[in-house]
Design a protein around this motif. Structure first.
Motif, PDB file in Angstrom:
ATOM      1  N   PHE B 248       0.912  -1.232   0.042  1.00 61.54           N
ATOM      2  CA  PHE B 248       0.144   0.308  -0.384  1.00 61.54           C
ATOM      3  C   PHE B 248       0.258   1.267   0.241  1.00 61.54           C
ATOM      4  O   PHE B 248       1.179   2.063  -0.597  1.00 61.54           O
ATOM      5  CB  PHE B 248      -0.913  -0.191   0.772  1.00 61.54           C
ATOM      6  N   CYS B 323      -6.622   5.593  -1.721  1.00 60.32           N
ATOM      7  CA  CYS B 323      -7.049   4.164  -1.484  1.00 60.32           C
ATOM      8  C   CYS B 323      -6.586   3.640  -2.752  1.00 60.32           C
ATOM      9  O   CYS B 323      -5.788   4.470  -4.028  1.00 60.32           O
ATOM     10  CB  CYS B 323      -9.292   3.976  -2.346  1.00 60.32           C
ATOM     11  N   VAL B 324      -6.161   2.747  -2.897  1.00 62.29           N
ATOM     12  CA  VAL B 324      -5.873   2.045  -4.349  1.00 62.29           C
ATOM     13  C   VAL B 324      -6.767   1.416  -4.906  1.00 62.29           C
ATOM     14  O   VAL B 324      -7.339   0.661  -4.463  1.00 62.29           O
ATOM     15  CB  VAL B 324      -4.473   1.199  -3.547  1.00 62.29           C
ATOM     16  N   VAL B 341      -8.074  -1.162  -0.320  1.00 60.56           N
ATOM     17  CA  VAL B 341      -7.588  -1.240  -0.983  1.00 60.56           C
ATOM     18  C   VAL B 341      -8.659  -2.652  -2.117  1.00 60.56           C
ATOM     19  O   VAL B 341      -8.595  -3.532  -1.188  1.00 60.56           O
ATOM     20  CB  VAL B 341      -5.809  -1.994  -0.993  1.00 60.56           C
ATOM     21  N   PHE B 363      -8.854  -4.592   2.910  1.00 55.56           N
ATOM     22  CA  PHE B 363      -8.809  -4.543   1.189  1.00 55.56           C
ATOM     23  C   PHE B 363     -10.141  -5.566   1.529  1.00 55.56           C
ATOM     24  O   PHE B 363     -10.396  -6.560   1.705  1.00 55.56           O
ATOM     25  CB  PHE B 363      -7.129  -6.488   1.469  1.00 55.56           C
TER      26      PHE B 363
END
Lengths: 403, 370
Positions: B248, B323-324, B341, B363
């Motif tokens: 991350f 955020c990813v 994520v 996640f």
């Protein structure tokens, strides 16, 4: 003898495109960047592969270097195939002498040998200056069903504008009985799109006849098509519905890019079922910094945006500095907009630089005389000096600026 | 040409147990990173940019997504008549001892024997860096090294899983500690080394003959006193993906223009598979701040400190921070996401709320629906 191909497409990409001014000084029109990550030629090339046509001849003549390099092996369009694929066809010297392509029909005539090697049933002739998504296979089916010698794609234009186009007058069954080039009093609103399907056997005969006529200007629209009609060949108009735009002028090029931002314009390139492919440099995703403002715009990979952006299209690797303001503009690959610069209603071409505090273009609402308004253009590699101004309709040329 | 005398071997799977969430559906090498890349793009591009045109990739189970990504190797210019990319079929790693490197090298014996190159560069796929192997190779030849280990200096990225090296003033490694960590500055390995091809075959043979299966301990560490093992310090930016949090934070580091300039040096580009998306589109009420966005995204809401992969959609009124979001994930209208994520193709329904923290981002797995 090569394996037979039912259809061979011939793409006319040799025109200079002089109405695009500085944009085509060193570049053939089909290689002009479009829509953030494309070039104009991506549209006909992608339409070909999406329509199942895998043999394409690209006829180049004017400033072919960058276009040839761009097409390369044809790999981005899956046209690097074993049989067929994309071929760049330039004028060449024959035993009887050599000649530039004298007209659109002559360009095809000079490449009869290329087409014959594939022994096709049909030849599709396309131009390299239109933005549209079209399934040519449907047009070919229409051509076959009518047992036609030639089918011409037509687009319905408002009758009031019809006198600007090449108009086709048709019977109830769609067969063409008359060509009307820019008629003062149009009888129909069906404008030719410059997209033709020919039965190869017929086309070959008429190209050879045309070449023998010393008075011919060797042009499809002026000579070959009227000649076919006069000889009673079956010619049909194929109606195309959907987005189509000729981007042969600065205004129309700007308009078509703006259409990418307008969901109602009908130019949707996000659909998986009809992708437009392009050759793009490898660049990281684009970055938008804190403090930047982005509204209704398209941004491509490799861009860095620190300033404000509104109703604009950014191509690969563009840099917009803090405090810069870009609106209603197209900024082509590698261009730099420095601090405090204002770019509006403009086209900034490849690798151009708009220096600090410079102003390019003007809002039409601020014009005293609306007729003086037009898109401002900063040419490829041109530099707008600090505090400089590029007026509406003006074109800044890198060579001229150097003096 | 130095490069033509060198081949690459990538271990696609090594250390994937460290990021189980991300590797349940793929190998380490195909973990998406930085908006449009996969981890394998970094070592693979580094090798190509260093003039190497023969690379073998050792995989194990779960390699479908990696094959899909690599294809024929065209995107890295490795689809060639002479040499190119070799996907080396999976070996039974579940039965393997240690990280399986020795056994996997043994299983590709015919590939190694049949090659002509003098040197092999071995690399894991868990390090994000733009490495010029040419410089390391030049040093390898100049110092007549048997093995050259790439290392960095600093606090170790891992608590207890690093290889730590002590060098003499000439750069020769005189001591190697395995499975260690340190709060102080140390020389730690980057999971990459250069070795003679024939020497590698011989050392792997020796290990197999003795029932020794730990690459670090039985092959490298054992060689330190016996052979000329040199260190090559890499001083550039590098992020080793040692954990989910490390993954991350490495993504978040990409917001720094200096980091991007170094990792994505235009003279040594990181190549990846092309997807032909249209440019990303920002709507009328969108707001974007400090974010990295790949092509094909449609952003109608607000994003701040985010990495968006290709084809992500952010609905109207949504607020997405820190955020990813991987390929084709969609965030419904008025959702609130913070420190999340999301793997590929996740759907956040409208009005979803999900919040993690910097130390523990939440996640959401591939095809998850929230």
């Amino acid at each position: 003898m090569l394996p037979k191909q039912e259809v061979v497409a011939m793409l006319l990409a040799g025109g200079r495109g002089s109405r695009l001014g500085v944009l085509t000084n060193k570049l053939a029109k089909p290689a002009v960047p479009f829509g953030g990550r494309y070039r104009i030629i991506d549209f006909p090339l992608s339409n070909c592969v999406n329509s199942g046509i895998e043999t394409v001849g690209v006829l180049t003549q004017y400033q072919p270097l960058e276009l040839n390099e761009y097409i390369g092996s044809g790999q981005p369009w899956d046209l690097d195939s074993m049989n067929g694929g994309v071929h760049i066809l330039q004028p060449y010297e024959r035993s009887g002498g050599s000649d530039w392509f004298k007209g659109t029909a002559n360009a095809i005539y000079q490449n009869i040998n290329f087409i014959s090697r594939y022994n096709p049933e049909y030849v599709v002739v396309l131009s390299g200056d239109h933005i549209y998504k079209m399934d040519y296979s449907k047009m070919i089916d229409f051509h076959k069903a009518n047992d036609a010698a030639c089918t011409i794609a037509v687009y319905e234009v408002p009758l009031s504008e019809a006198s600007r186009f090449g108009i086709l007058n048709t019977n109830a069954d769609g067969s063409i009985y008359e060509f009307d080039e820019k008629p003062k009093v149009p009888k129909s609103n069906l404008a030719s799109m410059g997209i033709y399907v020919f039965t190869w056997e017929k086309l070959r005969k008429y190209l050879e006849d045309d070449e023998k006529d010393p008075n011919s200007s060797n042009d499809f629209g002026k000579n070959v098509l009227p000649n076919m009609l006069n000889h009673g060949e079956r010619m049909f108009a194929y109606r195309f519905e959907g987005y189509w735009k000729d981007v042969g002028t600065i205004d129309s090029l700007w308009d078509a890019n703006m259409d990418m931002l307008n969901p109602k314009a009908g130019l949707d390139l996000s659909r998986d079922d009809w992708r437009i492919y392009s050759r793009t440099p490898v660049m990281p995703p684009h970055y938008v910094a804190k403090g930047a403002k982005v509204q209704n715009s398209l941004i491509t990979e490799g861009c860095n945006v620190y300033g404000d952006l509104e109703f604009s299209v950014l191509f690969q690797g563009v840099y917009v500095a803090p405090g810069a303001d870009v609106s209603y503009s197209i900024v082509m690959p590698g261009a730099v907009i420095e601090e405090g610069a204002k770019v509006q209603y403009a086209i900034v071409a490849e690798n151009a630089v708009v220096k600090k505090g410079a102003v390019v273009g003007k809002d039409p609402a601020e014009m005293e005389n609306r007729d003086d308004w037009g898109v401002a253009v900063v040419g490829p590699d041109a530099v707008v000096p600090e505090g400089g101004f590029v007026a509406p309709k003006e074109m800044l040329d890198a060579e001229e600026a150097k003096g | 040409m130095l490069g033509n005398n060198v081949m690459g071997i990538l271990f696609a799977y090594v250390n994937e147990d460290r990021v189980r969430d991300l590797t349940s559906v793929r190998v380490m090498a195909s973990i998406p990173f930085g908006g449009r890349y996969r981890l394998v793009d970094f070592p693979l591009s580094n090798m190509v940019n260093s003039g190497i045109n023969k690379v073998g990739i050792i995989t194990e189970e779960n390699y479908q997504s990696l094959m899909d990504h690599l294809g024929s190797g065209k995107s890295w210019d490795l689809s060639r008549k002479r040499e190119g990319l070799y996907l080396l079929p999976p070996f039974g790693k579940s039965n393997a001892r240690s990280d399986g490197k020795i056994e996997s090298l043994d299983s590709i014996r015919t590939f190694l024997n049949g090659s002509q190159e003098e040197y092999v560069i071995l690399s894991n796929c868990d390090c994000v860096a733009n490495v010029n192997y040419r410089a390391a190779l030049e040093q390898h030849e100049a110092t007549k090294a048997d093995i050259t280990i790439l290392y960095r200096r600093g606090t170790s990225p891992d608590v207890n899983r690093n290889n730590i090296y002590t060098l003499d003033p000439n750069g020769r490694i005189i001591e190697m500690l395995v499975h260690r960590g340190s709060e102080q500055d140390v020389n730690y390995g980057m999971g990459s080394c250069i070795i003679g091809r024939e020497l590698l075959i011989k050392l792997v043979d020796d290990c197999m003959a003795r029932n020794e299966y730990d690459f670090d301990k039985n092959l490298i560490q054992k060689s330190v006193p016996e052979l000329n093992v040199m260190g090559f310090e890499f001083t550039g930016t590098a992020y080793t993906i040692t954990s989910f949090e490390a993954y991350f934070h490495a993504n978040m580091q990409l917001m720094d223009p200096k980091v991007r300039a170094e990792l994505f040096d235009p003279n040594r580009p990181i190549y990846t598979k092309v997807r032909d998306d249209m440019p990303s589109k920002y709507g009328l009420d969108s707001s974007v701040s400090n974010s990295l966005v790949a092509d094909g995204c449609v952003i109608e809401g607000e994003i701040e400190n985010c990495v968006l992969f290709r084809g992500v959609k952010i609905g109207r009124g949504a607020k997405v921070k820190n955020c990813v979001l991987m390929q084709d994930t969609e965030v419904g209208e008025n959702s609130r996401l913070d420190f999340v994520v999301a793997d590929k193709n996740v759907r956040f329904s409208p009005e979803s709320v999900m919040t993690g923290t910097s130390g523990y981002p939440v996640f959401v797995e591939k095809y998850g629906v929230v």
